[in-house]
Scaffold this motif. Structure first.
Motif, PDB file in Angstrom:
ATOM      1  N   LEU A 116       0.864  -1.181   0.000  1.00  0.00           N
ATOM      2  CA  LEU A 116       0.000   0.000   0.000  1.00  0.00           C
ATOM      3  C   LEU A 116       0.899   1.229   0.000  1.00  0.00           C
ATOM      4  N   TRP A 117       0.543   2.215  -0.825  1.00  0.00           N
ATOM      5  CA  TRP A 117       1.450   3.335  -1.081  1.00  0.00           C
ATOM      6  C   TRP A 117       0.797   4.688  -0.823  1.00  0.00           C
ATOM      7  N   TYR A 118       1.608   5.626  -0.332  1.00  0.00           N
ATOM      8  CA  TYR A 118       1.306   7.061  -0.377  1.00  0.00           C
ATOM      9  C   TYR A 118       2.600   7.726  -0.845  1.00  0.00           C
ATOM     10  N   THR A 119       2.709   7.968  -2.145  1.00  0.00           N
ATOM     11  CA  THR A 119       3.986   8.332  -2.736  1.00  0.00           C
ATOM     12  C   THR A 119       3.851   9.470  -3.748  1.00  0.00           C
ATOM     13  N   ARG A 120       4.995  10.039  -4.070  1.00  0.00           N
ATOM     14  CA  ARG A 120       5.045  11.155  -5.024  1.00  0.00           C
ATOM     15  C   ARG A 120       4.747  10.716  -6.436  1.00  0.00           C
ATOM     16  N   ASP A 121       5.250   9.543  -6.823  1.00  0.00           N
ATOM     17  CA  ASP A 121       5.087   9.037  -8.183  1.00  0.00           C
ATOM     18  C   ASP A 121       4.044   7.933  -8.203  1.00  0.00           C
ATOM     19  N   ARG A 122       3.341   7.814  -9.303  1.00  0.00           N
ATOM     20  CA  ARG A 122       2.288   6.815  -9.442  1.00  0.00           C
ATOM     21  C   ARG A 122       2.433   6.098 -10.780  1.00  0.00           C
ATOM     22  N   LEU A 123       1.868   4.893 -10.839  1.00  0.00           N
ATOM     23  CA  LEU A 123       1.848   4.115 -12.079  1.00  0.00           C
ATOM     24  C   LEU A 123       3.239   3.864 -12.646  1.00  0.00           C
ATOM     25  N   VAL A 124       4.207   3.650 -11.756  1.00  0.00           N
ATOM     26  CA  VAL A 124       5.567   3.321 -12.197  1.00  0.00           C
ATOM     27  C   VAL A 124       5.864   1.892 -11.758  1.00  0.00           C
ATOM     28  N   PRO A 125       5.850   0.933 -12.675  1.00  0.00           N
ATOM     29  CA  PRO A 125       6.118  -0.464 -12.289  1.00  0.00           C
ATOM     30  C   PRO A 125       7.553  -0.634 -11.826  1.00  0.00           C
ATOM     31  N   GLY A 126       7.766  -1.647 -11.000  1.00  0.00           N
ATOM     32  CA  GLY A 126       9.105  -1.890 -10.491  1.00  0.00           C
ATOM     33  C   GLY A 126       9.179  -3.170  -9.685  1.00  0.00           C
ATOM     34  N   PRO A 127      10.330  -3.398  -9.045  1.00  0.00           N
ATOM     35  CA  PRO A 127      10.581  -4.691  -8.387  1.00  0.00           C
ATOM     36  C   PRO A 127      10.027  -4.809  -6.971  1.00  0.00           C
ATOM     37  N   VAL A 128       9.469  -3.710  -6.404  1.00  0.00           N
ATOM     38  CA  VAL A 128       9.002  -3.748  -5.016  1.00  0.00           C
ATOM     39  C   VAL A 128       7.502  -4.020  -5.009  1.00  0.00           C
ATOM     40  N   PHE A 129       7.143  -5.280  -4.962  1.00  0.00           N
ATOM     41  CA  PHE A 129       5.737  -5.693  -4.984  1.00  0.00           C
ATOM     42  C   PHE A 129       4.993  -5.031  -6.145  1.00  0.00           C
ATOM     43  N   GLY A 130       5.623  -5.007  -7.297  1.00  0.00           N
ATOM     44  CA  GLY A 130       4.995  -4.488  -8.495  1.00  0.00           C
ATOM     45  C   GLY A 130       5.129  -2.999  -8.708  1.00  0.00           C
ATOM     46  N   SER A 131       5.850  -2.293  -7.838  1.00  0.00           N
ATOM     47  CA  SER A 131       6.018  -0.846  -7.985  1.00  0.00           C
ATOM     48  C   SER A 131       7.492  -0.476  -7.863  1.00  0.00           C
ATOM     49  N   LYS A 132       7.782   0.828  -8.047  1.00  0.00           N
ATOM     50  CA  LYS A 132       9.160   1.273  -8.176  1.00  0.00           C
ATOM     51  C   LYS A 132       9.921   1.246  -6.853  1.00  0.00           C
ATOM     52  N   ASP A 133      11.223   1.095  -6.955  1.00  0.00           N
ATOM     53  CA  ASP A 133      12.133   1.186  -5.823  1.00  0.00           C
ATOM     54  C   ASP A 133      12.561   2.641  -5.672  1.00  0.00           C
ATOM     55  N   ASN A 134      13.268   2.951  -4.577  1.00  0.00           N
ATOM     56  CA  ASN A 134      13.753   4.317  -4.328  1.00  0.00           C
ATOM     57  C   ASN A 134      12.630   5.344  -4.466  1.00  0.00           C
ATOM     58  N   PHE A 135      11.499   5.022  -3.896  1.00  0.00           N
ATOM     59  CA  PHE A 135      10.318   5.878  -3.976  1.00  0.00           C
ATOM     60  C   PHE A 135      10.416   7.027  -2.966  1.00  0.00           C
ATOM     61  N   HIS A 136       9.544   8.011  -3.122  1.00  0.00           N
ATOM     62  CA  HIS A 136       9.391   9.101  -2.164  1.00  0.00           C
ATOM     63  C   HIS A 136       8.035   8.942  -1.471  1.00  0.00           C
ATOM     64  N   GLY A 137       8.037   8.717  -0.151  1.00  0.00           N
ATOM     65  CA  GLY A 137       6.780   8.628   0.569  1.00  0.00           C
ATOM     66  C   GLY A 137       6.718   7.456   1.520  1.00  0.00           C
ATOM     67  N   LEU A 138       5.519   6.912   1.645  1.00  0.00           N
ATOM     68  CA  LEU A 138       5.217   5.864   2.620  1.00  0.00           C
ATOM     69  C   LEU A 138       4.808   4.581   1.921  1.00  0.00           C
ATOM     70  N   ALA A 139       5.271   3.442   2.454  1.00  0.00           N
ATOM     71  CA  ALA A 139       4.861   2.132   1.956  1.00  0.00           C
ATOM     72  C   ALA A 139       4.551   1.222   3.131  1.00  0.00           C
ATOM     73  N   ILE A 140       3.461   0.470   3.011  1.00  0.00           N
ATOM     74  CA  ILE A 140       3.120  -0.575   3.973  1.00  0.00           C
ATOM     75  C   ILE A 140       3.135  -1.894   3.206  1.00  0.00           C
ATOM     76  N   PHE A 141       4.007  -2.799   3.607  1.00  0.00           N
ATOM     77  CA  PHE A 141       4.189  -4.063   2.896  1.00  0.00           C
ATOM     78  C   PHE A 141       3.476  -5.197   3.645  1.00  0.00           C
ATOM     79  N   LEU A 142       2.626  -5.911   2.926  1.00  0.00           N
ATOM     80  CA  LEU A 142       1.969  -7.106   3.448  1.00  0.00           C
ATOM     81  C   LEU A 142       2.640  -8.304   2.779  1.00  0.00           C
ATOM     82  N   ASP A 143       3.713  -8.769   3.391  1.00  0.00           N
ATOM     83  CA  ASP A 143       4.625  -9.744   2.795  1.00  0.00           C
ATOM     84  C   ASP A 143       4.229 -11.154   3.232  1.00  0.00           C
TER      85      ASP A 143
END
Length: 362
Positions: free
Chosen positions: A141-168
């Motif tokens: 779950l994300w609250y981030t500056r960038d959106r719709l950027v695919p990547g290796p972190v559970f389907g989204s980008k790495d080195n993001f700006h903001g908050l992430a909650i991971f349900l691993d």
């Protein structure tokens, strides 16, 4: 004024662990404690509770909420949410990934959020055919500056700006003592990279074990951010009660970021479904100095007494401090010095009393 305080405090009691969610309205607070308990609680809290929202529907921000029926998803006329990758929209859920290998999907709110204080309730489901550790990888779950950027972190980008909650759901680190599934929190200013091989241990701020996979009932998660305090709670036991998971102070998040959810699978897989995401505005008063801050310019950060890299695994699923460095050494030495002083004083008093007692016998 007294009535307003009572209503606001009652809402706070209902929302956070004292009460239950309304059975007919998933994700919303419901009946709380009895009148006597509530009265004692109000007398204890006083006017402090007046700043807390009661969580009723008037505080629901529909432009930042994903609710059935999913109108405004992927529609150019009333676009509120965008999705990409393997994400599939149905009448009952948004499936970020199917139970298939090497899939990535995400869904993102189209509008930036300018609320300073908010609470997100997420109704989700993670399920699949895999048994024991033969499933993965999880939801973010994300609250981030960038959106719709695919990547290796559970389907989204790495080195993001903001908050992430991971349900691993899958332990990549075979040496870990954590119990999975596991929920963790990360705040990033773009300088940190999520290490999958260590399940994000080096950049994790806090976490808890949460058995949310393959449940026969609804599962919920609440994320609350208010005045620098970040709280994550779960309702996974079909008891309509929130349970504490994470509580961190000193968190600084800007306004103008985007809410989203993503998921990914690798060699192992699961169905990762989002049923709803409901954002509530928290009615919190801020000081004049806080109001004068340009909240869009705040850099995501956390004021911690220790670096996340000092975290080492604890069998309970939490963390304890790592190597003794810096302020830990100072506190340890200070405690030792105080202990020596106390022992010396006690010893001197005992010795003096013995001397006086011996003199009386001569």
């Amino acid at each position: 004024m007294a009535a307003a305080v009572a209503v606001a405090a009652a809402g706070w009691v209902w929302r956070w662990g004292w009460g239950r969610r309304c059975p007919g309205r998933p994700g919303l607070p419901g009946p709380g404690p009895g009148p006597t308990t509530l009265l004692l609680f109000l007398l204890f809290l006083g006017p402090v509770a007046a700043d807390i929202t009661d969580g009723n529907s008037e505080h629901l921000k529909r432009e930042h909420s994903l609710i059935k029926p999913y109108h405004g998803v992927g529609s150019s006329s009333t676009l509120l949410w965008d999705f990409q990758g393997s994400t599939m929209l149905t009448s009952q859920y948004v499936r970020l990934t199917p139970d298939e290998r090497s899939k990535e999907g995400s869904i993102w709110n189209h509008l930036p959020c300018f609320l300073k204080d908010w609470e997100m309730h997420v109704h989700f489901k993670v399920h699949g055919a895999g048994k024991k550790n033969l499933h993965g990888d999880g939801i973010a779950l994300w609250y981030t500056r960038d959106r719709l950027v695919p990547g290796p972190v559970f389907g989204s980008k790495d080195n993001f700006h903001g908050l992430a909650i991971f349900l691993d759901t899958y332990p990549n680190d075979e040496t870990t003592e954590r119990v999975f599934p596991y929920i963790s929190v990360m705040v990033n200013n773009g300088s940190l990279s999520y290490d999958h091989s260590k399940d994000g241990r080096w950049t994790e701020l806090a976490g808890c074990t949460a058995d949310f996979r393959n449940r026969d009932h609804d599962t919920f998660l609440a994320v609350r951010y208010s005045r620098g305090r970040l709280t994550v709670m779960t309702d996974l036991e079909d008891k309509n009660e929130w349970k504490n998971c994470i509580d961190i102070t000193g968190v600084r998040l800007p306004t103008g970021y985007y809410f989203g959810a993503s998921a990914g699978t690798g060699d192992l897989s699961d169905n990762h479904d989002i049923i709803s995401m409901k954002l509530f505005q928290l009615m919190v008063e801020h000081t004049p100095d806080e109001e004068n801050i340009d909240w869009t310019k705040i850099e995501p950060s956390v004021n911690l007494l220790k670096s996340p890299k000092d975290n080492v695994d604890d069998p309970t699923g939490n963390f304890r401090s790592g190597p003794l460095t810096g302020w830990r050494v100072f506190l340890l030495l200070l405690c030792a010095l105080l202990g020596i002083i106390v022992c010396a004083v006690v010893g001197a008093v005992v010795f003096q009393k013995r001397q006086e007692r011996n003199k009386r016998f001569y």
